[in-house]
Design a protein around this motif. Structure first.
Motif, short mmCIF file in Angstrom:
data_model
loop_
_atom_site.label_atom_id
_atom_site.label_comp_id
_atom_site.label_asym_id
_atom_site.label_seq_id
_atom_site.Cartn_x
_atom_site.Cartn_y
_atom_site.Cartn_z
N GLU A 217 0.85 -1.18 0.00
CA GLU A 217 0.00 0.00 0.00
C GLU A 217 0.89 1.24 0.00
OE1 GLU A 217 -3.93 1.04 2.46
OE2 GLU A 217 -2.09 1.27 3.64
N VAL A 218 0.78 2.04 -1.06
CA VAL A 218 1.56 3.26 -1.20
C VAL A 218 0.61 4.45 -1.04
CG1 VAL A 218 3.08 4.62 -2.67
CG2 VAL A 218 3.15 2.11 -2.77
N VAL A 219 0.91 5.33 -0.11
CA VAL A 219 0.05 6.46 0.19
C VAL A 219 0.74 7.77 -0.19
CG1 VAL A 219 -1.05 7.78 2.04
CG2 VAL A 219 -1.23 5.29 2.01
N PHE A 220 0.12 8.51 -1.10
CA PHE A 220 0.57 9.87 -1.44
C PHE A 220 -0.22 10.85 -0.57
CE2 PHE A 220 1.64 7.38 -5.13
CZ PHE A 220 2.79 7.96 -5.65
N ASP A 221 0.49 11.59 0.26
CA ASP A 221 -0.19 12.48 1.21
C ASP A 221 0.80 13.50 1.72
OD1 ASP A 221 -1.56 13.20 3.97
OD2 ASP A 221 -3.04 12.07 2.83
N PRO A 222 0.36 14.72 2.04
CA PRO A 222 1.31 15.71 2.57
C PRO A 222 1.91 15.32 3.92
CG PRO A 222 -0.69 16.78 1.76
CD PRO A 222 -0.97 15.32 1.78
N MET A 223 1.23 14.43 4.65
CA MET A 223 1.73 14.03 5.95
C MET A 223 1.66 12.50 6.11
SD MET A 223 -1.41 15.22 8.47
CE MET A 223 -0.28 15.51 9.80
N GLY A 224 2.58 11.96 6.86
CA GLY A 224 2.60 10.52 7.12
C GLY A 224 2.02 10.22 8.47
N ASN A 225 0.75 10.57 8.66
CA ASN A 225 0.11 10.39 9.95
C ASN A 225 -0.83 9.19 9.91
OD1 ASN A 225 -0.98 10.68 12.48
ND2 ASN A 225 -1.35 12.87 12.33
N PHE A 226 -2.12 9.42 9.68
CA PHE A 226 -3.08 8.33 9.80
C PHE A 226 -2.94 7.31 8.67
CE2 PHE A 226 -4.90 11.94 12.07
CZ PHE A 226 -4.97 11.38 13.34
N ALA A 227 -3.24 7.70 7.44
CA ALA A 227 -3.11 6.76 6.32
C ALA A 227 -1.63 6.52 6.01
CB ALA A 227 -3.84 7.28 5.09
N GLY A 228 -0.86 7.59 5.87
CA GLY A 228 0.54 7.44 5.50
C GLY A 228 1.36 6.70 6.54
N GLY A 229 1.05 6.91 7.80
CA GLY A 229 1.80 6.25 8.86
C GLY A 229 1.58 4.76 8.93
N LYS A 230 0.49 4.28 8.33
CA LYS A 230 0.18 2.85 8.36
C LYS A 230 0.53 2.16 7.05
CE LYS A 230 -3.63 3.47 11.66
NZ LYS A 230 -3.39 4.91 11.88
N ALA A 231 0.97 2.94 6.07
CA ALA A 231 1.20 2.39 4.73
C ALA A 231 2.49 1.58 4.66
CB ALA A 231 1.26 3.53 3.72
N THR A 232 2.59 0.76 3.63
CA THR A 232 3.86 0.11 3.33
C THR A 232 4.89 1.17 2.97
OG1 THR A 232 2.54 -1.66 2.33
CG2 THR A 232 4.93 -1.73 1.99
N GLU A 233 4.42 2.18 2.23
CA GLU A 233 5.30 3.27 1.83
C GLU A 233 4.50 4.57 1.81
OE1 GLU A 233 8.11 4.59 -2.00
OE2 GLU A 233 7.25 2.58 -1.87
#
Length: 868
Positions: A217-233
């Motif tokens: 799971e790759v998450v493009f987001d301005p911050m690595g918090n909720f979705a980004g923090g749980k992503a593979t990348e």
């Protein structure tokens, strides 16, 4: 000394649905002596369920019932002055007096012009239940279309662009990965599966299983918090630049790698449709249908000609029809993509070239183009890649093109509504066995899907822009708005004057919506609405109520609500997108109403009856549910409660099992696999080439010229090809206002209602981000700021908000983040008061800051930050 407890004369569990957000997860409530004391999920239900249960908000939902700050009686404003900081000087009045005041005003206005009445709606369930019924209600009063609705930040901040294209492509309100069979997921500004969004806990359960199975799971987001923090990348990206990366990936697939699902493109998109030099379809002179070149017979045919085989639909070439040069729209589409290089996308988005290239390769490699999978004896194309977006990426002035670009990569590999791909919340809801209510999508004009259920109006067929405006939202002109932005914009008077809307809003009536503080610039909201007579049904006096409310009616919480209808249509909103059984729950009351609170649907019925329009509303209900049994229809002259209407309609929907379903609180039945993976069974095509926007542009230009309309408006976005457009927030950047502020969805909260919940407040204080302004650590050091500092955020319009700094590494150094709708000040919600910062007030409300096609708001803003 010994102490004798009161006797426990009742201890039971009642099945209902959670009402703390719009997901409506299955919930059961422990009730002791008539008092709710505990809330849990229903393990067996797919609506949450199977061990995932409820989120923290859901288990804290008890406090909606127990809050001592709830309104107990109708309140009447006695201070004629309105505005932020003004004391309304509330006076308690009796229900009959309140309803008579409301009905008298509504009748008088209705007889003059029903367009002078605005209706409210909302996206959460603490005071909401039915979905489409408020729209039918407004129509009963004589309001046309969906233009007279105002709503809190959940609308224009949320999904207009996503919903429009979700409807046109998936026949559904929203999209999600097929978690059960996917291998590779891209998420763009979306929290689906990580604690919020549609079907939050259902998606969380399905995603957790997929993660255990080993998906990437790759998450493009301005911050690595909720979705980004749980992503593979996690990939840091600037707000509003997803389009650039999406187009670069599409270019890689189509023009560099050159590996596409050609049969899908021929059979399931409009890419083979022949276009003229002006970009519009060439149509059959008699049937008016788009045409396709049959490469086997070397002949031009109507797109649905039964002799035209899918594999023979030409995607390239140049032909002649009635003396005019024509070619498949896939030809200019491929050429158009070539300008969007990976290097170009990297410069705009700040995503490294190597990262974009790696994602490109992984996407095509995992798509397994040409592979199949057999499930329950049926063989389907297998495309285990999914690209999904929601509020974060689409919430910009280029929202339509953001969503279209992100969808392109799925289209090119055929990963739409097939196993492993991107699914709409099922576009089909077959009737309960023995019941009658069924919703199925169908093919419409030009082969485009028409959704079976959709908020406010169907996205297809498109209605041509027309004059004059017949409602406050001017949806006659902005025809793609799920909910209109015009009531909120600063230039509303100018727009109404130019487009022939003579009426001025005189009354606002409906469900509690905190629309003054939860959309954009507060001063504009006050200016636009303060002269209206405002009636809201609310649990508390919120900020909008306090600033401009005239009568506030005490609503029930979801724990006191008898709402048989709340989940009947939830398949398109809060059911499971995956292949698992249907579970449709009722929102059953677990306790008696607090004080004199009443369910808003019963208040609607009372007011409609007093205004003489109840028969019209009832007729619309009969028609919506398709009730034809004369014993079950609502008859002219009948005045029924919402519960009594449910007694009849549930028999229509569930047949002989009605009593069993009412007793257990939900219905469950098999969801056929073909209703999940329906793409190849229904003869429809995705309008990836947005030809309809070319016609809309021409008509809009005619209207603007005819009326002398000259506000700044990006007409170029009425383009058939997904394209790059700078968001308005980025255009405002300069050396002084050098940062982009954005808001994000904190999974602890639903809009601003949960700020009043003491359980959630306690947890929020433990979270370092909920009540703070987040800065990248390097940015904070550069600005001379540190954790705990109080800083000011200021926009070019001079609007300011302050808050407490929390630094974090996992955030783009060019942005600042705020968790939504804090900064509250209503006296009626003392727990919420003063917590966090309010992001919405920073957003400008000029027309140019809204998507020119779908009307969603630019939810990022150029700012400067400083300490006192």
């Amino acid at each position: 000394m010994t102490y004798k407890t009161d006797e426990i004369w009742e201890d039971k569990w009642v099945n209902t649905t959670c009402g703390v957000c719009y997901c409506g997860c299955a919930a059961k409530v422990r009730v002791v002596n008539g008092v709710p004391v505990k809330v849990e999920g229903i393990k067996d239900s797919t609506m949450g369920g199977d061990g995932s249960g409820l989120c923290g908000k859901g288990t804290a939902g008890l406090m909606y019932y127990h809050d001592p700050n709830r309104i107990k009686k109708p309140l009447l404003r006695t201070n004629p002055e309105k505005g932020i900081g003004v004391d309304p000087k509330w006076k308690e009045i009796e229900w009959d007096e309140a309803l008579e005041i409301i009905a008298t005003k509504m009748k008088k206005i209705m007889e003059d012009d029903p367009n002078k009445i605005l209706f409210t709606n909302q996206t959460m369930r603490a005071s909401d239940g039915p979905h489409n019924h408020p729209y039918f209600y407004a129509q009963a009063f004589g309001v046309k279309n969906n233009g007279n609705f105002i709503i809190g930040g959940g609308s224009l901040h949320c999904g207009n662009a996503c919903h429009m294209l979700g409807g046109l492509i998936h026949g559904a309100w929203s999209i999600a990965p097929d978690w059960r069979y996917t291998k590779y997921v891209l998420k763009w500004g979306s929290s689906k599966g990580t604690g919020s969004g549609h079907s939050a806990m259902t998606n969380a359960r399905l995603r957790a299983d997929a993660i255990r199975r080993g998906i990437k799971e790759v998450v493009f987001d301005p911050m690595g918090n909720f979705a980004g923090g749980k992503a593979t990348e996690w990939v840091a990206i600037l707000p509003g630049t997803d389009t650039a990366v999406g187009l670069a990936i599409a270019n890689y697939i189509a023009n560099i790698r050159g590996e596409m699902d050609i049969l899908y493109l021929k059979a399931k998109t409009n890419f083979p449709y022949l276009i003229k030099d002006d970009g519009t379809y060439i149509r059959h002179e008699e049937s008016d249908k788009p045409l396709i070149f049959d490469s086997r017979e070397a002949k031009i045919k109507e797109y649905d000609d039964p002799t035209l085989a899918w594999e023979d639909c030409a995607l390239d070439g140049e032909y002649e029809y009635n003396g005019e040069r024509v070619r498949p729209c896939f030809v200019p589409f491929k050429e158009h993509l070539k300008q969007y290089t990976i290097e170009w996308a990297s410069e705009i988005s700040t995503v490294p070239v190597a990262t974009i290239l790696k994602v490109c390769k992984e996407w095509v490699d995992n798509a397994q183009i040409g592979s199949t999978i057999t499930l329950e004896g049926k063989t389907y194309p297998y495309r285990p890649v999914s690209s999904v977006t929601f509020r974060g990426s689409q919430g910009h002035s280029n929202g339509i093109h953001q969503v279209a670009a992100i969808d392109l990569m799925s289209q090119l590999v055929g990963a739409e509504d097939v196993p492993g791909g991107t699914l709409g919340w099922p576009a089909i809801r077959r009737a309960y066995p023995g019941g009658n209510y069924e919703q199925t999508c169908k093919a419409g004009k030009d082969g485009v899907i028409v959704p079976s259920v959709f908020y406010s109006h169907d996205p297809w067929p498109v209605h041509a822009p027309s004059l004059p405006a017949t409602n406050m939202g001017c949806v006659d002109i902005w025809t793609h708005c799920t909910l209109s932005h015009i009531p909120y914009v600063d230039e509303i008077d100018y727009i109404h004057e130019k487009f022939g809307m003579k009426s001025k809003p005189e009354m606002i009536f409906g469900i509690a919506a905190n629309f003054v503080i939860s959309n954009s610039d507060w001063d504009t909201a006050i200016k636009n609405f303060k002269d209206c007579f405002v009636v809201q049904m609310d649990l508390w006096v919120n900020e909008t109520d306090q600033a401009i409310g005239d009568i506030i009616l005490p609503d029930v919480s979801y724990l006191e609500k008898d709402c048989w209808s709340s989940e009947i249509d939830a398949f398109f909103f809060s059911g499971s997108p995956s292949h698992e059984d249907w579970y449709v729950h009722m929102q059953q009351p677990v306790a008696k109403p607090i004080g004199e609170s009443r369910f808003f649907m019963d208040v609607y019925i009372d007011v409609a009856n007093r205004c003489g329009v109840l028969d019209k509303f009832n007729a619309k209900l009969n028609d919506y549910y398709g009730v034809t049994d004369p014993e079950l229809t609502i008859k002219p002259g009948e005045v029924l409660t919402w519960k009594e209407i449910g007694e009849r309609f549930l028999k229509w929907v569930y047949g002989k099992d009605t009593e069993k379903i009412k007793e257990q609180g939900y219905a469950t039945w098999n969801k056929p696999i073909e209703d999940v993976y329906w793409r190849w069974d229904i003869d429809t095509r995705c309008p990836v080439y947005m030809e309809y926007l070319l016609h809309d542009r021409k008509r809009m230009e005619e209207i603007f010229e005819q009326t002398g309309f000259d506000l700044e408006f990006d007409m170029d976005q009425y383009s058939a090809l997904p394209s790059w457009f700078w968001p308005e927030s980025h255009k405002d950047l300069d050396s002084e206002f050098d940062l982009i502020a954005f808001s994000y969805r904190d999974i602890l909260h639903t809009n601003n209602t949960t700020f009043q919940n003491p359980y959630i407040d306690e947890v929020s204080k433990m979270c370092p981000y909920t009540f703070t302004i987040t800065l990248n650590s390097s940015l904070a050091k550069e600005k001379g700021m540190k954790d705990g500092d109080v800083i000011w955020i200021e926009t070019k319009a001079g609007v300011k908000e302050n808050g407490i700094v929390k630094t974090m590494e996992a955030q783009s150094p060019k942005v600042i983040g705020i968790a939504g709708q804090g900064g509250l000040w209503a006296d009626g919600r003392p727990i919420a008061k003063g917590k966090g910062s309010n992001f919405c007030k920073l957003l400008p409300s000029k027309l140019k800051y809204f998507d020119p096609v779908a009307g969603n708001m630019e939810t990022a803003v150029a700012v400067k930050i400083y300490k006192d």
